[in-house]
Design an enzyme around this catalytic site. Structure first.
Site, mmCIF file in Angstrom:
data_model
loop_
_atom_site.group_PDB
_atom_site.id
_atom_site.type_symbol
_atom_site.label_atom_id
_atom_site.label_comp_id
_atom_site.label_asym_id
_atom_site.label_seq_id
_atom_site.Cartn_x
_atom_site.Cartn_y
_atom_site.Cartn_z
ATOM 1 N N VAL A 181 46.732 35.579 39.911
ATOM 2 C CA VAL A 181 47.138 34.798 38.737
ATOM 3 C C VAL A 181 48.617 35.095 38.500
ATOM 4 C CG1 VAL A 181 46.761 34.349 36.286
ATOM 5 C CG2 VAL A 181 44.820 34.928 37.760
ATOM 6 N N HIS A 189 43.308 40.180 35.382
ATOM 7 C CA HIS A 189 42.019 40.871 35.211
ATOM 8 C C HIS A 189 40.990 39.936 34.577
ATOM 9 C CE1 HIS A 189 44.802 44.494 34.941
ATOM 10 N NE2 HIS A 189 43.997 44.839 35.912
#
Ligand code: PAF
Length: 282
Positions: A176, A37
């Site tokens: 990620v 995020h």
């Protein structure tokens, strides 16, 4: 950083930015924030003068009520993290604020929404379209940021945006990963110690399948992934599909002119994880 819970106040604060000529970026989230995020937030901050992060566990996109009940919620830590990276506005409404009455809208999301997640999680993408469209109407951002872990979700949101035509530019941001390769996900924190130890094998297997694919067919590559992961205790592949990255329809042969993406959903015990990999087979 302002933390706002009401749409009226949000619109007022954002209009102050807009009246001063500032660009607005939106990062929609369901909270329980991690570095995936944060990479969206950082990109949003680079490209906009005002970064709005929404935190809302959207009930209409959960087809499994148990998953909704157990979805991690960490509002205090989320706000601290967002403040530390320079987020301007957190929008964290209650359910009643977003759904004062039942949302009966049914979106025509086309064929990208019918496969994979769409097939196994009926209603999920319509719920995503409901909340993301409400956020687009409330924030009216110039750009909105979404992570590529939810590869299909991005295609669906683009389809929704074509339908509602708010003019928001959809930006996709790379996955990620943890150091061991596991794609970051709010659900990872629900894994048991053993499941967490085994979970990096999802990315490990997808990576191996990239090499495997160079000398095998699409079908053999799918079987390789499914069989490898199903042999791990507590792991059960729900689907592994290799699809055309644009249409999201399954491909049957490698074609160097078509970008192919493998998308997976795996149950690790009760926890459902997703990931994906791009193939380039000559
Ligand atoms: O990807 C998510 O976290 C959610 O589906 C989203 C886009 C925030 C909508 O609730």
């Amino acid at each position: 950083m302002r933390v706002i819970t009401k749409i009226d106040e949000l619109k007022k604060v954002i209009s102050e930015y807009r009246n001063n000529g500032k660009s607005i970026g939106l990062v929609p989230t369901m909270g329980a924030l991690h570095n995936g995020h944060i990479s969206l937030v950082k990109r949003c901050l680079q490209e906009n003068e005002c970064c709005v992060v929404s935190i809302f566990v959207n009930p209409t996109q959960f087809n499994d009520k148990n998953d909704l009940k157990h979805y991690p919620r960490t509002p205090k830590e989320d706000c601290e993290l967002l403040e530390s990276v320079g987020c301007n506005i957190v929008f964290a409404p209650e359910v009643e604020e977003m759904y004062p009455e039942e949302d009966t809208r049914v979106f025509n999301l086309g064929s990208v929404a019918n496969v994979m997640e769409g097939k196994f999680r009926p209603g999920h993408f319509n719920g995503v379209a409901q909340i993301v469209s409400k956020l687009f109407y409330a924030v009216e951002p110039d750009k909105a940021y979404f992570g590529e872990k939810d590869f299909q979700q991005i295609a669906v949101i683009r389809a929704m945006e074509r339908q509602i035509n708010t003019g928001v530019e959809i930006i996709d941001v790379p996955i990620v990963r943890e150091n061991d390769g596991l794609a970051m996900s709010s659900r990872n924190r629900r894994l048991t110690e053993t499941q967490r130890k085994n979970a990096p094998k999802i990315w490990e297997t997808l990576s191996k399948s990239y090499t495997f694919a160079q000398s095998h067919s699409v079908e053999e590559t799918i079987n390789f992934v499914v069989d490898s992961l199903n042999s791990i205790p507590e792991f059960k592949v729900e689907y592994y599909e290799i699809v055309n990255a644009e249409s999201l329809q399954p491909i049957t042969n490698w074609d160097s002119n078509v970008r192919a993406v493998g998308c997976i959903a795996v149950f690790c015990g009760e926890i459902r994880l997703i990931d994906n990999i791009s193939y380039c087979v000559k």
